[in-house]
Design a protein around this motif. Sequence first.
Motif, PDB file in Angstrom:
ATOM      1  N   GLY A   1      15.686  -2.929 -15.236  1.00  0.00           N
ATOM      2  CA  GLY A   1      15.222  -4.187 -14.668  1.00  0.00           C
ATOM      3  C   GLY A   1      15.082  -4.145 -13.156  1.00  0.00           C
ATOM      4  N   ALA A   2      15.204  -2.947 -12.557  1.00  0.00           N
ATOM      5  CA  ALA A   2      15.079  -2.808 -11.105  1.00  0.00           C
ATOM      6  C   ALA A   2      13.620  -2.700 -10.672  1.00  0.00           C
ATOM      7  CB  ALA A   2      15.855  -1.579 -10.635  1.00  0.00           C
ATOM      8  N   LEU A   3      12.725  -2.493 -11.633  1.00  0.00           N
ATOM      9  CA  LEU A   3      11.302  -2.324 -11.361  1.00  0.00           C
ATOM     10  C   LEU A   3      10.536  -3.055 -12.451  1.00  0.00           C
ATOM     11  CD1 LEU A   3       8.974  -0.847  -9.832  1.00  0.00           C
ATOM     12  CD2 LEU A   3       9.358   1.095 -11.362  1.00  0.00           C
ATOM     13  N   ALA A   4       9.521  -3.814 -12.049  1.00  0.00           N
ATOM     14  CA  ALA A   4       8.711  -4.538 -13.030  1.00  0.00           C
ATOM     15  C   ALA A   4       7.981  -3.547 -13.929  1.00  0.00           C
ATOM     16  CB  ALA A   4       7.706  -5.436 -12.321  1.00  0.00           C
ATOM     17  N   ASP A   5       7.862  -3.898 -15.198  1.00  0.00           N
ATOM     18  CA  ASP A   5       7.109  -3.052 -16.122  1.00  0.00           C
ATOM     19  C   ASP A   5       5.666  -2.998 -15.632  1.00  0.00           C
ATOM     20  OD1 ASP A   5       6.637  -1.444 -18.268  1.00  0.00           O
ATOM     21  OD2 ASP A   5       6.595  -3.038 -19.756  1.00  0.00           O
TER      22      ASP A   5
ATOM     23  N   LEU B   1      12.565  14.935   9.821  1.00  0.00           N
ATOM     24  CA  LEU B   1      13.363  14.384   8.722  1.00  0.00           C
ATOM     25  C   LEU B   1      13.591  12.882   8.902  1.00  0.00           C
ATOM     26  CD1 LEU B   1      15.952  17.245   8.102  1.00  0.00           C
ATOM     27  CD2 LEU B   1      13.895  16.702   6.807  1.00  0.00           C
ATOM     28  N   GLU B   2      13.720  12.448  10.139  1.00  0.00           N
ATOM     29  CA  GLU B   2      13.896  11.019  10.406  1.00  0.00           C
ATOM     30  C   GLU B   2      12.639  10.244  10.021  1.00  0.00           C
ATOM     31  OE1 GLU B   2      14.450   8.263  14.318  1.00  0.00           O
ATOM     32  OE2 GLU B   2      15.648  10.110  14.231  1.00  0.00           O
ATOM     33  N   SER B   3      11.471  10.734  10.431  1.00  0.00           N
ATOM     34  CA  SER B   3      10.226  10.048  10.093  1.00  0.00           C
ATOM     35  C   SER B   3       9.967  10.147   8.586  1.00  0.00           C
ATOM     36  CB  SER B   3       9.052  10.604  10.890  1.00  0.00           C
ATOM     37  OG  SER B   3       8.798  11.946  10.541  1.00  0.00           O
ATOM     38  N   GLU B   4      10.389  11.245   7.985  1.00  0.00           N
ATOM     39  CA  GLU B   4      10.253  11.412   6.535  1.00  0.00           C
ATOM     40  C   GLU B   4      11.037  10.333   5.790  1.00  0.00           C
ATOM     41  OE1 GLU B   4      10.248  15.573   4.966  1.00  0.00           O
ATOM     42  OE2 GLU B   4      12.114  14.882   4.067  1.00  0.00           O
ATOM     43  N   THR B   5      12.234  10.029   6.273  1.00  0.00           N
ATOM     44  CA  THR B   5      13.057   8.979   5.667  1.00  0.00           C
ATOM     45  C   THR B   5      12.348   7.634   5.743  1.00  0.00           C
ATOM     46  OG1 THR B   5      15.092  10.159   6.189  1.00  0.00           O
ATOM     47  CG2 THR B   5      15.296   7.800   5.789  1.00  0.00           C
ATOM     48  N   ASP B   6      11.736   7.345   6.895  1.00  0.00           N
ATOM     49  CA  ASP B   6      10.995   6.089   7.058  1.00  0.00           C
ATOM     50  C   ASP B   6       9.825   6.010   6.082  1.00  0.00           C
ATOM     51  OD1 ASP B   6      12.671   5.303   9.094  1.00  0.00           O
ATOM     52  OD2 ASP B   6      11.319   5.957  10.702  1.00  0.00           O
ATOM     53  N   VAL B   7       9.063   7.100   5.967  1.00  0.00           N
ATOM     54  CA  VAL B   7       7.894   7.116   5.086  1.00  0.00           C
ATOM     55  C   VAL B   7       8.311   6.958   3.625  1.00  0.00           C
ATOM     56  CG1 VAL B   7       5.991   8.548   4.234  1.00  0.00           C
ATOM     57  CG2 VAL B   7       6.462   8.424   6.682  1.00  0.00           C
ATOM     58  N   LEU B   8       9.348   7.690   3.203  1.00  0.00           N
ATOM     59  CA  LEU B   8       9.820   7.546   1.819  1.00  0.00           C
ATOM     60  C   LEU B   8      10.280   6.115   1.548  1.00  0.00           C
ATOM     61  CD1 LEU B   8      11.796  10.868   1.253  1.00  0.00           C
ATOM     62  CD2 LEU B   8       9.647  10.184   0.169  1.00  0.00           C
ATOM     63  N   GLY B   9      10.960   5.513   2.521  1.00  0.00           N
ATOM     64  CA  GLY B   9      11.420   4.125   2.356  1.00  0.00           C
ATOM     65  C   GLY B   9      10.255   3.164   2.191  1.00  0.00           C
ATOM     66  N   ILE B  10       9.219   3.330   2.994  1.00  0.00           N
ATOM     67  CA  ILE B  10       8.038   2.460   2.900  1.00  0.00           C
ATOM     68  C   ILE B  10       7.363   2.644   1.536  1.00  0.00           C
ATOM     69  CG2 ILE B  10       5.706   2.089   3.817  1.00  0.00           C
ATOM     70  CD1 ILE B  10       6.924   2.831   6.609  1.00  0.00           C
ATOM     71  N   ALA B  11       7.221   3.899   1.093  1.00  0.00           N
ATOM     72  CA  ALA B  11       6.564   4.167  -0.196  1.00  0.00           C
ATOM     73  C   ALA B  11       7.361   3.580  -1.354  1.00  0.00           C
ATOM     74  CB  ALA B  11       6.376   5.663  -0.382  1.00  0.00           C
ATOM     75  N   VAL B  12       8.659   3.781  -1.353  1.00  0.00           N
ATOM     76  CA  VAL B  12       9.504   3.263  -2.437  1.00  0.00           C
ATOM     77  C   VAL B  12       9.521   1.736  -2.398  1.00  0.00           C
ATOM     78  CG1 VAL B  12      11.916   3.103  -3.216  1.00  0.00           C
ATOM     79  CG2 VAL B  12      10.897   5.338  -2.717  1.00  0.00           C
ATOM     80  N   ASP B  13       9.598   1.152  -1.223  1.00  0.00           N
ATOM     81  CA  ASP B  13       9.551  -0.326  -1.123  1.00  0.00           C
ATOM     82  C   ASP B  13       8.249  -0.863  -1.697  1.00  0.00           C
ATOM     83  OD1 ASP B  13      12.053  -0.383   0.057  1.00  0.00           O
ATOM     84  OD2 ASP B  13      11.278  -0.592   2.108  1.00  0.00           O
ATOM     85  N   ALA B  14       7.147  -0.186  -1.426  1.00  0.00           N
ATOM     86  CA  ALA B  14       5.847  -0.626  -1.959  1.00  0.00           C
ATOM     87  C   ALA B  14       5.840  -0.593  -3.482  1.00  0.00           C
ATOM     88  CB  ALA B  14       4.729   0.248  -1.413  1.00  0.00           C
ATOM     89  N   VAL B  15       6.415   0.442  -4.058  1.00  0.00           N
ATOM     90  CA  VAL B  15       6.457   0.554  -5.524  1.00  0.00           C
ATOM     91  C   VAL B  15       7.388  -0.490  -6.127  1.00  0.00           C
ATOM     92  CG1 VAL B  15       7.272   2.039  -7.409  1.00  0.00           C
ATOM     93  CG2 VAL B  15       5.800   2.983  -5.631  1.00  0.00           C
ATOM     94  N   LEU B  16       8.564  -0.657  -5.529  1.00  0.00           N
ATOM     95  CA  LEU B  16       9.542  -1.609  -6.076  1.00  0.00           C
ATOM     96  C   LEU B  16       9.093  -3.058  -5.918  1.00  0.00           C
ATOM     97  CD1 LEU B  16      12.910  -0.001  -4.921  1.00  0.00           C
ATOM     98  CD2 LEU B  16      11.890   0.072  -7.206  1.00  0.00           C
ATOM     99  N   ALA B  17       8.311  -3.348  -4.878  1.00  0.00           N
ATOM    100  CA  ALA B  17       7.892  -4.732  -4.605  1.00  0.00           C
ATOM    101  C   ALA B  17       6.623  -5.106  -5.355  1.00  0.00           C
ATOM    102  CB  ALA B  17       7.676  -4.924  -3.114  1.00  0.00           C
ATOM    103  N   ALA B  18       5.852  -4.101  -5.768  1.00  0.00           N
ATOM    104  CA  ALA B  18       4.561  -4.412  -6.407  1.00  0.00           C
ATOM    105  C   ALA B  18       4.769  -5.027  -7.775  1.00  0.00           C
ATOM    106  CB  ALA B  18       3.726  -3.140  -6.526  1.00  0.00           C
ATOM    107  N   PRO B  19       3.948  -6.035  -8.121  1.00  0.00           N
ATOM    108  CA  PRO B  19       4.035  -6.592  -9.472  1.00  0.00           C
ATOM    109  C   PRO B  19       3.546  -5.561 -10.485  1.00  0.00           C
ATOM    110  CG  PRO B  19       2.164  -7.528  -8.284  1.00  0.00           C
ATOM    111  CD  PRO B  19       2.912  -6.656  -7.318  1.00  0.00           C
ATOM    112  N   GLY B  20       3.988  -5.706 -11.727  1.00  0.00           N
ATOM    113  CA  GLY B  20       3.608  -4.773 -12.789  1.00  0.00           C
ATOM    114  C   GLY B  20       2.139  -4.546 -12.842  1.00  0.00           C
TER     115      GLY B  20
END
Length: 199
Positions: free
Chosen positions: A146-150, A180-199
């Motif tokens: 339930g952490a990510l919309a279907d 590595l620092e900028s990589e962390t920022d980019v991964l965070g933005i990408a994962v946030d986009a996936v987790l926030a997007a509606p199914g």
Amino acid sequence: MTQEKSSRERILEAAVAMTGEHLGAGLSVRAVAARAGVSTGSLRHHFPTQRALQDAVLACVYDIAIPDDHVIHDTTLPARERLIACLRLVLAPAPPGAPSRQAWSTVHERFIAPEPTDELRATYLATAREGLRRVEYWLTVLVAEGALADGDNTRRARFLNTVVGGLSIERAMPGDDSVLESETDVLGIAVDAVLAAPG
């Protein structure tokens, strides 16, 4: 008393070893069978097609290189952190600098420089399928929790794989210590986009 390996296990072990020795080369049924000490009929019994063998080998390679089950299932951490950690596992085998340059040189020599053949295309597509399957699995776990919309996990996985691919190229480029620092920022933005997007 140790249990003798099954013929399927011996075939996979031989094929994984051969893949490691000759990245990008096709797996000859006769050569794999001979190395495993089984008949070609036995190999075809377990793996009726070349694709079935190739997919099984790549799944084994990914399981060895990216052992993720403990990470994605560790519910003591938030879903966001777990997904970022899993994506970092994909990047981990080639740290920034010389290891990443060598990894991308190998990819170039095997898949980009030569004229594409059917065998080369099949090898690349099998590798891409396995990478996509792995990320889709992580997303499926998060959907089940339930952490990510279907939704369309294949589309999401392609997006995340594209981001990780870009980061892996950036690791190979001459840069500074902040990669590595900028990589962390980019991964965070990408994962946030996936987790926030509606199914």
